[in-house]
Design a protein around this motif. Sequence first.
Motif, PDB file in Angstrom:
ATOM      1  N   PHE A 132       7.848   7.783  -7.016  1.00 63.91           N
ATOM      2  CA  PHE A 132       7.147   6.515  -7.222  1.00 63.91           C
ATOM      3  C   PHE A 132       8.142   5.372  -7.380  1.00 63.91           C
ATOM      4  O   PHE A 132       7.958   4.281  -6.823  1.00 63.91           O
ATOM      5  N   GLU A 133       9.208   5.602  -8.148  1.00 63.70           N
ATOM      6  CA  GLU A 133      10.236   4.574  -8.316  1.00 63.70           C
ATOM      7  C   GLU A 133      10.942   4.290  -6.990  1.00 63.70           C
ATOM      8  O   GLU A 133      11.277   3.140  -6.691  1.00 63.70           O
ATOM      9  N   LEU A 134      11.168   5.343  -6.199  1.00 68.46           N
ATOM     10  CA  LEU A 134      11.778   5.151  -4.882  1.00 68.46           C
ATOM     11  C   LEU A 134      10.866   4.321  -3.983  1.00 68.46           C
ATOM     12  O   LEU A 134      11.337   3.458  -3.233  1.00 68.46           O
ATOM     13  N   MET A 135       9.572   4.571  -4.070  1.00 66.27           N
ATOM     14  CA  MET A 135       8.624   3.797  -3.275  1.00 66.27           C
ATOM     15  C   MET A 135       8.672   2.315  -3.657  1.00 66.27           C
ATOM     16  O   MET A 135       8.590   1.435  -2.795  1.00 66.27           O
ATOM     17  N   LYS A 136       8.821   2.029  -4.956  1.00 68.78           N
ATOM     18  CA  LYS A 136       8.916   0.640  -5.395  1.00 68.78           C
ATOM     19  C   LYS A 136      10.190  -0.021  -4.858  1.00 68.78           C
ATOM     20  O   LYS A 136      10.171  -1.209  -4.509  1.00 68.78           O
ATOM     21  N   VAL A 137      11.281   0.741  -4.796  1.00 70.38           N
ATOM     22  CA  VAL A 137      12.524   0.202  -4.238  1.00 70.38           C
ATOM     23  C   VAL A 137      12.343  -0.143  -2.762  1.00 70.38           C
ATOM     24  O   VAL A 137      12.791  -1.197  -2.291  1.00 70.38           O
ATOM     25  N   VAL A 138      11.691   0.746  -2.025  1.00 74.38           N
ATOM     26  CA  VAL A 138      11.442   0.487  -0.602  1.00 74.38           C
ATOM     27  C   VAL A 138      10.553  -0.733  -0.436  1.00 74.38           C
ATOM     28  O   VAL A 138      10.759  -1.555   0.469  1.00 74.38           O
TER      29      VAL A 138
ATOM     30  N   HIS B 132       5.127   0.469  13.121  1.00 72.28           N
ATOM     31  CA  HIS B 132       4.189   1.057  12.158  1.00 72.28           C
ATOM     32  C   HIS B 132       3.042   0.093  11.868  1.00 72.28           C
ATOM     33  O   HIS B 132       1.875   0.504  11.787  1.00 72.28           O
ATOM     34  N   LEU B 133       3.356  -1.186  11.731  1.00 72.65           N
ATOM     35  CA  LEU B 133       2.323  -2.192  11.489  1.00 72.65           C
ATOM     36  C   LEU B 133       1.413  -2.333  12.703  1.00 72.65           C
ATOM     37  O   LEU B 133       0.182  -2.426  12.569  1.00 72.65           O
ATOM     38  N   GLN B 134       2.000  -2.346  13.892  1.00 73.24           N
ATOM     39  CA  GLN B 134       1.191  -2.442  15.108  1.00 73.24           C
ATOM     40  C   GLN B 134       0.244  -1.255  15.236  1.00 73.24           C
ATOM     41  O   GLN B 134      -0.944  -1.424  15.570  1.00 73.24           O
ATOM     42  N   ASP B 135       0.759  -0.058  14.987  1.00 74.51           N
ATOM     43  CA  ASP B 135      -0.091   1.142  15.084  1.00 74.51           C
ATOM     44  C   ASP B 135      -1.236   1.077  14.071  1.00 74.51           C
ATOM     45  O   ASP B 135      -2.370   1.468  14.379  1.00 74.51           O
ATOM     46  N   PHE B 136      -0.926   0.606  12.862  1.00 70.38           N
ATOM     47  CA  PHE B 136      -1.969   0.518  11.838  1.00 70.38           C
ATOM     48  C   PHE B 136      -3.061  -0.459  12.268  1.00 70.38           C
ATOM     49  O   PHE B 136      -4.261  -0.174  12.133  1.00 70.38           O
ATOM     50  N   ILE B 137      -2.664  -1.621  12.784  1.00 66.42           N
ATOM     51  CA  ILE B 137      -3.639  -2.624  13.197  1.00 66.42           C
ATOM     52  C   ILE B 137      -4.459  -2.124  14.381  1.00 66.42           C
ATOM     53  O   ILE B 137      -5.682  -2.329  14.433  1.00 66.42           O
ATOM     54  N   ILE B 138      -3.793  -1.446  15.323  1.00 66.61           N
ATOM     55  CA  ILE B 138      -4.510  -0.912  16.483  1.00 66.61           C
ATOM     56  C   ILE B 138      -5.517   0.147  16.043  1.00 66.61           C
ATOM     57  O   ILE B 138      -6.659   0.171  16.504  1.00 66.61           O
ATOM     58  N   ARG B 139      -5.098   1.024  15.121  1.00 67.77           N
ATOM     59  CA  ARG B 139      -6.019   2.057  14.625  1.00 67.77           C
ATOM     60  C   ARG B 139      -7.205   1.417  13.915  1.00 67.77           C
ATOM     61  O   ARG B 139      -8.344   1.870  14.052  1.00 67.77           O
ATOM     62  N   TYR B 140      -6.933   0.356  13.144  1.00 66.72           N
ATOM     63  CA  TYR B 140      -8.022  -0.308  12.431  1.00 66.72           C
ATOM     64  C   TYR B 140      -8.977  -0.999  13.403  1.00 66.72           C
ATOM     65  O   TYR B 140     -10.204  -0.857  13.294  1.00 66.72           O
TER      66      TYR B 140
ATOM     67  N   SER C 121       0.837  -1.194   0.000  1.00 65.93           N
ATOM     68  CA  SER C 121       0.000   0.000   0.000  1.00 65.93           C
ATOM     69  C   SER C 121       0.876   1.251   0.000  1.00 65.93           C
ATOM     70  O   SER C 121       1.777   1.380   0.840  1.00 65.93           O
ATOM     71  N   PRO C 122       0.666   2.183  -0.935  1.00 74.03           N
ATOM     72  CA  PRO C 122       1.468   3.422  -0.939  1.00 74.03           C
ATOM     73  C   PRO C 122       1.343   4.202   0.357  1.00 74.03           C
ATOM     74  O   PRO C 122       2.334   4.796   0.816  1.00 74.03           O
ATOM     75  N   GLU C 123       0.153   4.217   0.971  1.00 71.97           N
ATOM     76  CA  GLU C 123      -0.019   4.943   2.224  1.00 71.97           C
ATOM     77  C   GLU C 123       0.874   4.373   3.317  1.00 71.97           C
ATOM     78  O   GLU C 123       1.465   5.118   4.105  1.00 71.97           O
ATOM     79  N   PHE C 124       0.998   3.044   3.356  1.00 69.34           N
ATOM     80  CA  PHE C 124       1.828   2.408   4.376  1.00 69.34           C
ATOM     81  C   PHE C 124       3.301   2.699   4.146  1.00 69.34           C
ATOM     82  O   PHE C 124       4.036   3.032   5.081  1.00 69.34           O
TER      83      PHE C 124
END
Length: 346
Positions: free
Chosen positions: A169-175, A212-220, A93-96
């Motif tokens: 966008f290309e940098l995001m794909k590398v990450v 970051h993943l934990q915060d996302f899951i908690i927010r969801y 996900s680009p937002e993540f």
Amino acid sequence: MEQQIIDVKKVARTVWVKRKLFVKVWACTFVLACIWILPQPRFYDCEVKLAPEMSGEDVGGLSSIASSFGFNIGGIGGQDAIYPELYPDLFESPEFIVGLFGIEVSTRKGDLTTNYFKYMKYHQKQNFLILPFYRARKAIKEYFEGEDEVPQGVGKGDISPFLMNKKDFELMKVVMDNIGCAVDRKTSVITISVKDQDPLICATMADSVKMHLQDFIIRYRTSKITEDLAHYQQMRDSAEHEYDLAMAAYSRYCDAHKNVIMQSYQGERDKLEADLALKQNALTAMETQLQATKVKLQQKTPAFTTLKSAIVPVKPAGPKRMLFVAGMMILATLATSGYILRKESN
């Protein structure tokens, strides 16, 4: 049809006669392989493992039985739309990914401290042998495709996942390629892996991605109950304000008619007192609902058990220089042998 028999001794003699050619090929291959592989930047790997708390009840132990056969039916007993099997898709996900760009990182030598976006964009090591070709290709691409314009509303390093330019966008794909997530279908254990050129940044990002993943899951998981909590808090504050106004009106009226025993006074006082009691009951009800919602929020907040913490890697994960050189030597040997045998057969 006659079967062709390969004379191994003859092949060995043919190859042995050309041993000087093999020495030359090996020497050239070794030198070229070393020239290519030695300047390649080394990278490090770091892994973090999490065991998430699963929501919902296991109806009749069905999910436990299914997991013993290698299947996962998560979500059959709960109401989660995002269960562990979908976490790898979340990493696309680009937002993540854009949410990771602002993380502060420092190199192990301590010579650089910046955010992850600038580090990935301006401080990545490259093989100097291919750098001229990379710059030439980049210049040709920009010449024919035009300049990479920055979208309006994006400035000072801020990145919008909704509207990005081509470089970002290309940098995001590398990450995305450097950060991975895998989920064990039997145990639902989440494995987060990060690859980077600096060992300290590699471990820092692995730990940050986990948070970051934990915060996302908690927010969801708590988004609905958080909205309810804010609503009940607003209603409770409003009820308290109305109660304070009713108490002030009742107190002023009683003080102003302290020694009055008229029936009209008694009726007005009873009316204010009844209104005060209603406001107090409403405040008590809202306070009770607010506290119950806080308890429910605590129950809805998932817990995570860290099975493997982020550790700064000591040894690089690649490139495997010795294996690369050995592979090139074997390939050169096979190619040379095939060339000699084909030439002799003609």
